[in-house]
Scaffold this motif. Structure first.
Motif, mmCIF file in Angstrom:
data_model
loop_
_atom_site.group_PDB
_atom_site.id
_atom_site.type_symbol
_atom_site.label_atom_id
_atom_site.label_comp_id
_atom_site.label_asym_id
_atom_site.label_seq_id
_atom_site.Cartn_x
_atom_site.Cartn_y
_atom_site.Cartn_z
ATOM 1 N N HIS A 294 41.978 51.246 43.368
ATOM 2 C CA HIS A 294 40.892 50.783 42.502
ATOM 3 C C HIS A 294 39.895 51.910 42.242
ATOM 4 C CE1 HIS A 294 38.172 47.910 40.671
ATOM 5 N NE2 HIS A 294 37.192 48.318 41.471
ATOM 6 N N ARG A 297 41.353 54.126 39.629
ATOM 7 C CA ARG A 297 41.391 53.444 38.331
ATOM 8 C C ARG A 297 40.004 53.376 37.695
ATOM 9 N NH1 ARG A 297 43.866 49.212 40.117
ATOM 10 N NH2 ARG A 297 45.966 49.987 39.704
ATOM 11 N N THR A 298 38.967 53.336 38.509
ATOM 12 C CA THR A 298 37.598 53.182 37.981
ATOM 13 C C THR A 298 36.758 54.446 38.167
ATOM 14 O OG1 THR A 298 36.857 52.212 40.095
ATOM 15 C CG2 THR A 298 37.624 50.690 38.381
ATOM 16 N N ARG A 301 33.856 55.876 35.860
ATOM 17 C CA ARG A 301 32.449 55.443 35.903
ATOM 18 C C ARG A 301 31.533 56.574 36.344
ATOM 19 N NH1 ARG A 301 31.564 51.042 39.899
ATOM 20 N NH2 ARG A 301 33.060 52.242 41.138
ATOM 21 N N ARG A 423 45.239 44.911 42.609
ATOM 22 C CA ARG A 423 44.857 46.321 42.523
ATOM 23 C C ARG A 423 46.064 47.244 42.681
ATOM 24 N NH1 ARG A 423 39.075 46.882 45.800
ATOM 25 N NH2 ARG A 423 37.780 46.073 44.106
ATOM 26 N N GLU A 456 39.201 41.653 37.571
ATOM 27 C CA GLU A 456 40.209 42.598 38.040
ATOM 28 C C GLU A 456 41.629 42.160 37.691
ATOM 29 O OE1 GLU A 456 39.835 44.138 41.960
ATOM 30 O OE2 GLU A 456 37.645 44.184 41.898
#
Length: 714
Positions: A294, A297-298, A301, A423, A456
């Motif tokens: 996760h 993947r993020t 940000r 996830r 999610e």
């Protein structure tokens, strides 16, 4: 306070005030009764029923209002009616009056006092539920305790009115006999103190102790009956034999060996139990791997660009099994053998209260502790026996990531695994029968978790009733009823997470008469004893919590009570039991939440703090979540705390310690916290509470004071 209570209190105060203003209190003296004794007797001779009725009514009113003079009225009753009728009239009048005073106290004061001191009164009421009749009987028999005070205090408890009445009538009878009998010699009495001699007082005290002695005898008889038909060995191989090598059994064995008791531990499967092999350890290792995916993947940000993570599920499961392998030595046979515990890797069966059969051996022990844990419960859905089924036991043998996974059950485990597999790349559907996830938590917590999982990619279906498992050429399907319609969900694996059931089979409990509760756990007293006083239980098969730290908490009590119970035993206290759901953000709670407080009738205030206000949370990009603290209205005393935040379980301990040791929010506010940390949010929450309870009148005066100091006001 409502109008009805206020009106009754006003009327009572007026009645008491009238009693003293009118001078009626001066009538109730020994000298006055002696002076008018002949007049009373003449009136009684002329109108016996009328005088007896008035006397009865006056006695009831005096006792109900807790006015002084009941003792003198008892003497007068003896002088007027004699021992027989006097005892009958006064016994019923005093008991009725005492019961009315008891009910008045309960109606007027119990609710506000319980709200102010909920924890203290919960302890008192637990004692009253168990021994209330004995307490009351003892107090009634000893004249040094004021009867009116007993009425008022007992009214604040949960003691049943019927119990209060009959115990009071019985307990006050000996004292009533003494005073009514003394009333026959009213003219010769010089003082009230002369009625009760030290010897008579000692006799009453011995009489008060008698119920407790009788109870001990009854317990001994009950214990003897429980062991009827079994022959106690003349000697024992061990002080304790522990059956089960999970968290509860290991802690029990450790404590026993630490105090130099001779301990045997029997485990038929793997040491460490569910927590190490199929529960806490592997699930947290999987959660960590999913968290890493996760984060990749993020990462955008934070300005870090990365492609979609490539999941090597074989290596993920390798990480899981490596975590188990690394922790195994902590729970190993070798370690406990070095501690002095004799470990048997066999199946154990109880053949008597003191004998355990393992393989071709029979072990004897003074005490036996059952700690066999629990296993996943599989619902009896039609067709489920033919489905590719996963539970927390066989989940860890997966070698390929499930493409389509249905998770049945939206409790802590179901939510954790749903998020983790989503996830890692599975298409996950989470099915929960009740209207919210994490059903024990407040609605806003459940809604937050559902929103997080949905964002999610988890397909969350709450209020969905699973009907059956079907199969066709394309694979397996779960049929559910959701929003009034039948829906079919295709899956490659069905992960069942609908609770656990205690491992009781094959232990020989039925032959010993050891019973279970309607939830399937063992029936135990508050000290974790079964109906056979030397057989104890702890952990999942004991309930009510199925948590590793709860098992360890119970294990301490089981070990200490078994080894030292003849000297001192301890009831298990679950009031400050923390619990964490390890989704992201975590859900952590200790004490009451709003749902439980309302169900128990506990008054509370709620203080909320949004994690979006936390500087560290902003820096971490972890602003989702909140803290919710319940306190006694108008006070900083903590009734419970719920945290929905990043790593919430790591800093829930601050609230747990505060509750355990009676520290309020003012103490948290006055404690220096490192900046910037997530845990600083606990102090910030205390600040929110303080701001809502600031002393406005004092602040107004201070404002005027500073204005005067500035010369702005003369």
């Amino acid at each position: 306070m409502n109008r009805q209570r206020l009106l009754i209190i006003t009327l009572l105060l007026l009645a008491v005030l009238g009693f003293y203003v009118s001078g009626a209190h001066t009538f109730f003296t020994l000298e006055t009764l002696q002076t008018y004794r002949s007049d009373f007797q003449a009136a009684f001779q002329q109108s016996p029923w009328q005088v007896a009725g008035i006397f009865f009514a006056v006695y009831v009113v005096m006792t109900t209002l807790s006015l002084p003079g009941a003792t003198l009225l008892t003497l007068l009753g003896g002088a007027l009616f004699g021992l027989g009728w006097g005892l009958l009239i006064i016994s019923f009048a005093s008991t009725i009056g005492a019961t009315l005073a008891f009910l008045l106290s309960r109606f007027l004061f119990r609710q506000p006092i319980e709200k102010r001191f909920p924890r203290q009164f919960d302890t008192v009421n637990r004692g009253v539920d168990k021994d209330g009749a004995f307490y009351l009987f003892t107090l009634r028999l000893v004249p040094i305790f004021p009867f009116f005070m007993i009425n008022l205090v007992m009214g604040l408890t949960r003691l049943k009115t019927v119990t209060f009445y009959w115990v009071s009538q019985l307990g006050m009878l000996p004292g009533t006999v003494v005073y009514v009998n003394a009333g026959g010699q009213l003219g010769e009495l010089e003082s009230l103190g002369g009625i009760i001699s030290p010897g008579l007082l000692a006799s009453f005290a011995l009489l008060a102790v008698f119920p407790w002695i009788a109870r001990r005898i009854a317990l001994l008889v009950q214990k003897r009956n429980a062991y009827r038909g079994f022959k106690r060995p003349s000697r024992f191989d061990y002080d304790i034999v522990v059956i089960g090598g999970g968290s509860a059994g290991l802690v029990t064995s450790y404590i026993g060996s630490a105090v130099k008791a001779k301990v045997a531990l029997v485990e038929k499967h793997k040491m460490g139990g569910d927590c190490l092999n199929t529960g806490c350890v592997p699930s947290k290792a999987l959660i960590r791997a999913a968290h890493a995916a996760h984060e990749v993947r993020t990462a955008h940000r934070f300005g870090v660009n990365a492609s979609e993570p490539e999941i090597d599920f074989t290596k993920v499961m390798g990480h899981v099994h490596q975590a188990i392998t690394d922790i195994e030595p902590h729970d190993s046979v070798e370690r406990y053998t070095k501690l002095g515990v004799e470990v048997y890797q066999e199946h154990a069966t109880l053949i008597s209260p003191w004998e355990i059969n393992i393989g071709d051996k029979t072990l004897t022990a003074r005490h036996i502790v059952l700690a066999t844990g629990a296993r996943p419960r599989v619902p009896s859905l039609p067709g489920i026996e033919h489905a590719p089924l996963l539970t927390s036991e066989n989940l860890w043998s997966l070698t390929e990531l499930p493409k389509r996974l249905v998770v049945l059950g939206g409790g802590a485990i179901g939510c954790e695994l749903s998020q983790s597999f989503a996830r890692l790349g599975s298409q996950v559907t989470l099915v929960e029968g009740i209207p919210q996830l994490l059903g024990r938590e407040d609605q806003d917590v459940g809604e937050h978790v559902e929103r997080t999982l949905t964002q999610e990619g988890v397909n969350v279906m709450t209020g969905a009733n699973a009907l059956e498992v079907s199969q066709d050429g394309s694979g397996h399907q779960l049929v559910v009823e959701h929003n009034g319609q039948r829906t079919t969900i295709e899956f490659d694996y069905l992960l069942v997470s609908v609770g656990r059931q205690a491992n009781l089979e094959g232990l020989g409990l039925e032959a010993l008469g050891i019973t279970t509760t309607n939830t399937g756990t063992l029936e135990l007293n508050e000290r974790l004893q079964t109906r056979l006083p030397n057989i104890w239980a702890c952990g999942d098969l004991a309930g009510p919590y199925q948590l590793t730290h709860a098992a360890a908490h119970q294990a301490w009590h089981a070990a200490v009570n078994a080894l030292f119970g003849e000297l001192k035993s301890f009831a298990v206290d679950y009031r400050f039991m923390p619990a964490v759901t390890y989704i992201q953000p975590e859900v952590a709670r200790v004490g009451l939440n709003e749902k439980e407080a309302i169900a128990k009738g506990v008054a509370f205030e709620v203080t909320r703090y949004a994690m979006s206000e936390s500087d560290r949370a902003i820096a971490e990009g972890a602003t989702e979540g909140f803290i919710k603290v319940l306190t006694v209205p108008g006070k900083d005393k903590i009734l419970g705390a719920t945290i929905v935040a990043e790593n919430a379980g790591e800093w829930l301990g601050e609230f747990t310690i505060a509750m355990k040791h009676g520290l309020g929010l003012n103490k948290l506010l006055g404690t220096i916290h490192p900046y910037p940390t997530l845990g600083e949010a606990a102090k910030a929450t205390a600040g929110v509470w303080k701001n809502a309870h600031k002393p406005e009148r004092i602040l107004t005066l201070l404002e005027r004071y500073f204005r005067w100091r500035r010369g702005a006001e003369k």
